[in-house]
Design an enzyme around this catalytic site. Sequence first.
Site, PDB file in Angstrom:
ATOM      1  NE  ARG A   1      14.317 -44.312  18.341  1.00 30.51           N
ATOM      2  CZ  ARG A   1      13.281 -43.608  18.694  1.00 30.51           C
ATOM      3  NH1 ARG A   1      11.922 -43.726  18.282  1.00 30.51           N
ATOM      4  NH2 ARG A   1      12.844 -42.266  19.960  1.00 30.51           N
TER       5      ARG A   1
ATOM      6  CG  ASP B   1       7.816 -44.268  19.551  1.00 30.93           C
ATOM      7  OD1 ASP B   1       8.646 -43.454  19.942  1.00 30.93           O
ATOM      8  OD2 ASP B   1       7.097 -44.389  19.369  1.00 30.93           O
TER       9      ASP B   1
ATOM     10  CD  GLU C   1      11.814 -41.993  22.662  1.00 33.12           C
ATOM     11  OE1 GLU C   1      11.710 -40.761  22.570  1.00 33.12           O
ATOM     12  OE2 GLU C   1      11.041 -42.678  22.116  1.00 33.12           O
TER      13      GLU C   1
ATOM     14  CG  ASP D   1      19.340 -38.577  32.157  1.00 34.58           C
ATOM     15  OD1 ASP D   1      17.959 -38.408  32.235  1.00 34.58           O
ATOM     16  OD2 ASP D   1      20.006 -39.321  32.877  1.00 34.58           O
TER      17      ASP D   1
ATOM     18  CG  HIS E   1      18.300 -33.126  24.590  1.00 29.73           C
ATOM     19  ND1 HIS E   1      17.431 -32.511  24.946  1.00 29.73           N
ATOM     20  CD2 HIS E   1      18.151 -33.038  22.725  1.00 29.73           C
ATOM     21  CE1 HIS E   1      16.583 -31.866  24.168  1.00 29.73           C
ATOM     22  NE2 HIS E   1      17.485 -31.895  22.942  1.00 29.73           N
ATOM     23  CG  HIS E   2      16.582 -33.753  29.047  1.00 29.55           C
ATOM     24  ND1 HIS E   2      16.010 -33.833  27.532  1.00 29.55           N
ATOM     25  CD2 HIS E   2      15.565 -35.173  29.940  1.00 29.55           C
ATOM     26  CE1 HIS E   2      15.266 -34.278  27.902  1.00 29.55           C
ATOM     27  NE2 HIS E   2      14.686 -34.920  28.214  1.00 29.55           N
TER      28      HIS E   2
ATOM     29  CG  HIS F   1      11.536 -37.322  16.171  1.00 27.11           C
ATOM     30  ND1 HIS F   1      12.459 -38.796  16.181  1.00 27.11           N
ATOM     31  CD2 HIS F   1      10.894 -37.471  16.698  1.00 27.11           C
ATOM     32  CE1 HIS F   1      12.073 -38.884  17.184  1.00 27.11           C
ATOM     33  NE2 HIS F   1      10.290 -38.748  17.648  1.00 27.11           N
TER      34      HIS F   1
ATOM     35  CD  GLN G   1      13.798 -33.900  23.793  1.00 28.00           C
ATOM     36  OE1 GLN G   1      13.153 -32.353  24.445  1.00 28.00           O
ATOM     37  NE2 GLN G   1      13.707 -35.120  24.380  1.00 28.00           N
TER      38      GLN G   1
ATOM     39  CG  ASN H   1       9.218 -31.657  23.120  1.00 24.02           C
ATOM     40  OD1 ASN H   1       7.678 -31.953  21.918  1.00 24.02           O
ATOM     41  ND2 ASN H   1       8.911 -33.120  23.898  1.00 24.02           N
TER      42      ASN H   1
END
Length: 619
Positions: A261, A263, A298, A324, A326-327, A392, A394, A397
């Site tokens: 993945r 970053d 990402e 999108d 998630h938000h 991790h 979100q 935050n």
Amino acid sequence: MGVEFLHRSSGPPQVHARVWAPECRVVELVTQDDSGAAIDSPLDAEGNGYFSGFIQNVQPGTKYRFRLDEGDAFPDPVSRFQPDGPHGPSAMIDPTGFSWTDSQWPGVHMSHQVLYELHVGTFTPEGTFRAAVERLDDLADVGVTTIEVMPVADFPGRFGWGYDGVNLFAPSRLYGTPDDFRAFVDAAHRKGLGVIIDVVYNHLGPDGNYLPRFAPRYMSGKRTEWGDALNFDGDDAAPVREFFITNARYWIEEFHLDGLRLDATQQIFDKSSPHIIADVTASVREAAGNKATIVVGENEPQDVKLLRPRDEGGCALDGLWNDDFHHSIWVAATGRSEAYYSGYCGSPQEFISGAKYGFLFQGEWYGWQHNRRGTPALDVTPERFIVFTQNHDQLSNTAHGWRINRETSPGRCRTLAALLLLLPQTPMLFQGQEFNASSPFLYFADHNPELAPLVRKGRAEFMSQFASVASVPAESRVPDPSDVETFTRCKLDWSERSTNSQALALHRDLIRLRREDPTLARHPRPAGLVDGSILDTQAFALRFFGVDGDDRLLVINLGPRIRRETIPEPLLAPPYGRRWLTAFSTESPEYGGWGTPPLETKKQGWWIPGECAVLLRPA
């Protein structure tokens, strides 16, 4: 590159050492004899900036450094292990000493994946690779298919997220030895679980980065959000590219990982062609041979070029994280449409569009950034979008690190879990999500006394964009990242797997439905597999089209109960000559709900429970 053991049929142990130091006149490999005295072994200049040579009579575990121009000595840029941390000597590692048992492991494809992000240091109380092995059965039991391990490249201090790594080839000594990591991967494969690793190719950490001592041209002079960018397209970029391409291959070849993945790919700056990301992706596939691998990224701007084939100028990634989704989920769950969530409503239409098309922003104007966001992705198949309700970043935050099960009602939390796990996109859980873990996930980083106050200040400034966080005094806005208590609070309490058994049963059954239901599990997923309709201000339906009318109807209601005698919507009509029966409901008492009467009856029309997801099948 680095120090590698040569396996000869006779003679004393021998290694080959190679390092790039183009501005040096002399490079020596420094070890110690039995008395502790330094032994300097000069390396030969190759004439291309590299120095190399053979070293006799060394053993696995021998500690060493490279001395530059008869001055200071530094750890190996390609060190496989830093037993005393990034500022200490490197240790010689023979990767062939580990006995693998996964020769028949086929690897992983993007289709039919349920990903699971974990941080080794907080996944178990011990915070080690070996301890994590003991929990693999629990992940397999719930239906996880591939583990995504947050970065393990070594970094200074006692704890951290890993995104400030400086020894990119050395699994952190905080989590165990390189063979401990191999044992974790080998055990995961035995249990049918894939493993990919999060790598950071956009910057290096601010403490312990000795690469510029060997070659200043490792760094480009450009700035990322977190520090100096790597030099992938400037003068002397070829050895820098080789370094990172080799790193990508290394994780596949020496640790049998199933992919990477990448970053924050938007901060990997490269104007050359092919892009370094394309070369990294190709190197992973080449290193894997016949084993299937996945490389996902990402990318905050949601640049679909990363998914396009190389012959179309793309980087050929297998998938991208979908922020999108998630938000929208976050706004629907909490009502807090602020900061970078301010472009989202959490509305039924957003979820319908996301189910059909993946990214919501595909080139529209995004007010928060005063710019257009995203690129067209209407033709991208759904499994290439990775969706999540927690990760991790979100979680941290939220300032308090609170999980979604603490931020919303139990019924709505169950409903959002069903939406996540039954969509055509590839779902990802964050550690402990499957049993509604109560532990937060905060930002923690054990930096030195000079850096720690700066990091804490920077974190508070970042969080100030959220109006709800900025309303409290700055000193209490964010837990101190350097406080060990901030770190220990984030460790999972595995006893909650039993006390929260209803949440665990919900996630297990949803994943089983996703895997076994003939319509939800269709592959390859045809175009037009799913369509949707808005039913109310907080309710909608998704219809999954099956073979010969074997459709599924997922009714999602995030608001209060809905009573409608008539709903004139063709997507709600059952297949010809059949009627809808309930196949699954998040309001089942076994998940903590009240129970679910039939959604549609001849006498009463539609009764849709509040804060509930119901899956219907034709009978």
